[in-house]
Design an enzyme around this catalytic site. Structure first.
Site, short mmCIF file in Angstrom:
data_model
loop_
_atom_site.label_atom_id
_atom_site.label_comp_id
_atom_site.label_asym_id
_atom_site.label_seq_id
_atom_site.Cartn_x
_atom_site.Cartn_y
_atom_site.Cartn_z
N ASP A 175 37.61 52.72 42.42
CA ASP A 175 38.07 51.40 41.97
C ASP A 175 37.86 51.33 40.46
OD1 ASP A 175 38.75 48.54 41.96
OD2 ASP A 175 38.41 48.68 44.12
N HIS A 223 43.64 49.07 40.32
CA HIS A 223 42.22 49.35 40.57
C HIS A 223 41.86 50.77 40.11
CE1 HIS A 223 41.11 45.69 42.72
NE2 HIS A 223 42.25 45.74 43.36
N GLU A 276 46.72 44.46 44.70
CA GLU A 276 46.40 43.75 43.46
C GLU A 276 46.73 44.54 42.20
OE1 GLU A 276 42.68 40.93 44.66
OE2 GLU A 276 42.16 43.01 44.27
#
Ligand code: ACM
Length: 542
Positions: A176, A247, A309
């Site tokens: 991440d 990420h 995201e």
């Protein structure tokens, strides 16, 4: 005998079975791992070895395979002469073994090295016949090892606890913005640079600060193989996850050419990061190489690629990316993301594997044969299932186990919506608005433990337990009303098993003083507001 999860059918039989020093076990070859789990647990608890019987006739505990049963199904029968387990397959034998352990005094769940009580309990198995099989095939937990790193021994301990609850998937989130945790031999800087950050955010929201302490760590390939093997020996599959195309700050810090803006180190804050991968051929080749090393370690048929995201502003601002988009005849950045994921999908499929991604992978069109993890409510699940894709439900308002467990002011670092044990127990993975002919596409569910605010194994226990017990039962037993009605009482008894295993769960009355974090700000939000935000965020799913 308060079993969690509750088996499908429990009936009483005449007479129980006493565990004695000379007891021996016999297992069909394929079920040997389940026999070893019993041998380890009983040796630890009783302090004497459970020997192996040369033949079925000599065995007090007998594990046999029954091809008429489904792989995860089992029948466990306790009579005065013996304990007999008939299992569909290896995993059925594991779940039978775990149920058998729950039939014994809670001390049987003590971990190796903790020692036996001088006052020995009655090692007597009550007279029962149990016929059991799970409601859902995918019963998982996602552990985020990127926001905080958990050493191998903690992951192995967690695997023991998953097995105890008959959960069968550990989804390991390995990369991440804040850290890259998997050794990749072709790209050593991913861990030497991407594995370490100089500081971490404390708390959430406007009052958040920095701790100024370096944090990091990574799993060597040997470590990962050990985790995979240990999980397999307990009936659990490990699904690795390498995040893309968002990420990715830790990867970009290590190899700046993967992104648009150089970063010195992984991100020290929580939230949605602005960076995305540069979608050119070298980046695709880089991630295919990474995935090849991952595939070599993890036998899982599905490989997590995240997909969630991803901010697309850097793609919009970059002339080369815009030229690429035009050359490909694409209109939107969502389509560009789908194109990138289709390249990754093609690579995985060329290796005999398939994509596992969050519901954002539906933006701009779904890649073929992907399994979708639906975290933003049910919108993505319904679309994916109607298209014939497998779906794992992990709606954030029900099974995000980093979310606060109560509205009490002493709840440590309160984030997300209040998610109680009862709400987790009520989790039904089948979306209410999905037509019955597509229900079979919902393969199950998983809890997600994001670890921004989980910086130790103690806090991991606090967030997971006892809600993970409720999740396991929702996925194993379903919403059968009598199981739901008896859950709270059974859980009360089950806590003695967690105590024996040394699990530092959240007490029903609220956190112990040492579990609180006074003064560390949180950022709770309201269910209705969050539901409206989720509806807006998922409105672009194709
Ligand atoms: C997620 O919670 N970003 C999948």
């Amino acid at each position: 005998m308060d079993l969690v999860p509750l088996p499908a059918r429990v009936t009483t039989t005449p007479g129980g079975f006493a565990l004695t020093a000379g007891l021996r076990i016999h297992a069909d070859g394929a079920l040997a791992d389940a026999a070893r789990v019993l041998q380890t647990a009983l040796r630890t608890a009783i302090g004497i070895p459970l020997g192996t019987a040369a033949s079925a006739e000599d065995a007090g505990i007998l594990l046999q395979q029954d091809p008429r049963l489904e792989d995860e199904a089992y029948v466990l029968e306790v009579t005065p002469e013996r304990i007999r387990i008939d299992a569909g397959g290896e995993r059925g034998a594991h779940w039978a073994a775990q149920t058998l352990l729950q039939l014994l005094p809670p001390q049987v769940h003590r971990r190796a090295g903790i020692g036996t009580d001088s006052a020995s309990p009655d090692w007597h198995v009550p007279p029962v016949r149990i016929e059991d099989a799970p409601r859902f095939a995918w019963r998982g937990l996602m552990l985020d090892t990127a926001r905080h790193f958990f050493p191998v021994h903690e992951v192995l301990r967690l695997i023991d606890l998953l097995a105890m609850h008959r959960l069968n998937v550990l989804h390991l989130h390995l990369t991440d913005d804040q850290g890259w945790r998997a050794e990749i031999r072709a790209y050593p800087r991913l861990t030497s640079v991407g594995g370490w950050r100089p500081s971490s955010q404390i708390g959430s929201g406007p009052g958040a600060t920095q701790d100024g302490r370096p944090h990091g760590g990574f799993y060597t390939q040997e470590d990962l193989r050990e985790i995979v093997a240990y999980a397999a020996a307990h009936g659990i599959a490990v699904v690795p996850e390498i995040e893309m195309p968002g990420h990715v700050q830790a990867a970009i810090a290590a190899y700046p050419e993967l992104g648009f803006v150089a970063e010195e180190h992984p991100w020290t804050r929580w939230g949605v990061n602005p960076h995305a991968l540069r979608l050119d051929e070298p980046t695709i080749a880089f991630f295919c190489t990474v995935l090849d090393e991952i595939i070599d370690i993890f036998p899982s048929p599905v490989i997590g690629i995240g997909g969630d995201e991803c901010r697309k502003d850097e793609w919009r601002a970059d002339p080369a990316t815009q030229r690429r988009k035009a050359e490909l005849g694409l209109d939107t950045e969502e389509q560009l993301q789908a194109w990138f994921l289709s390249r990754i999908d093609a690579h995985l499929r060329s290796r005999g594997r398939r994509v596992y991604g969050f519901d954002e992978i539906l933006e701009g069109g779904l890649v073929s044969e992907a399994t979708v993890a639906s975290w933003r409510g049910t919108a993505g699940a319904v679309i994916a299932a109607r298209r014939g894709a497998d779906v794992v439900m992990c709606p954030e308002d029900t099974v995000y186990l980093d979310y606060r467990q109560s509205a009490l002011p002493e709840e440590p670092i309160p984030v997300g919506v209040v998610t109680t044990i009862a709400q987790v127990r009520a989790f039904d993975p089948i979306p209410a608005d999905l037509e019955p002919e597509h229900h079979g596409r919902i393969v199950g569910g998983q809890g997600n433990l994001w670890t921004e605010h989980v910086d130790s194994a103690r806090r991991l226990d606090y967030q997971l337990f006892p809600r993970l017990c409720a999740l396991a039962e929702a996925l194993w037993s379903g919403q059968d009303p009598s199981a739901v009605a008896s859950f709270a009482d059974r859980l009360d008894e089950h806590l003695a098993r967690l105590d024996a295993a040394g699990v530092e769960y959240r007490p029903a009355s609220g956190p112990h003083p040492w579990q609180q974090r006074p003064g560390v700000p949180g950022q709770p939000y309201d269910r209705a507001e969050r539901a409206a935000e989720i509806a807006r965020l998922t409105s672009n799913l194709a």
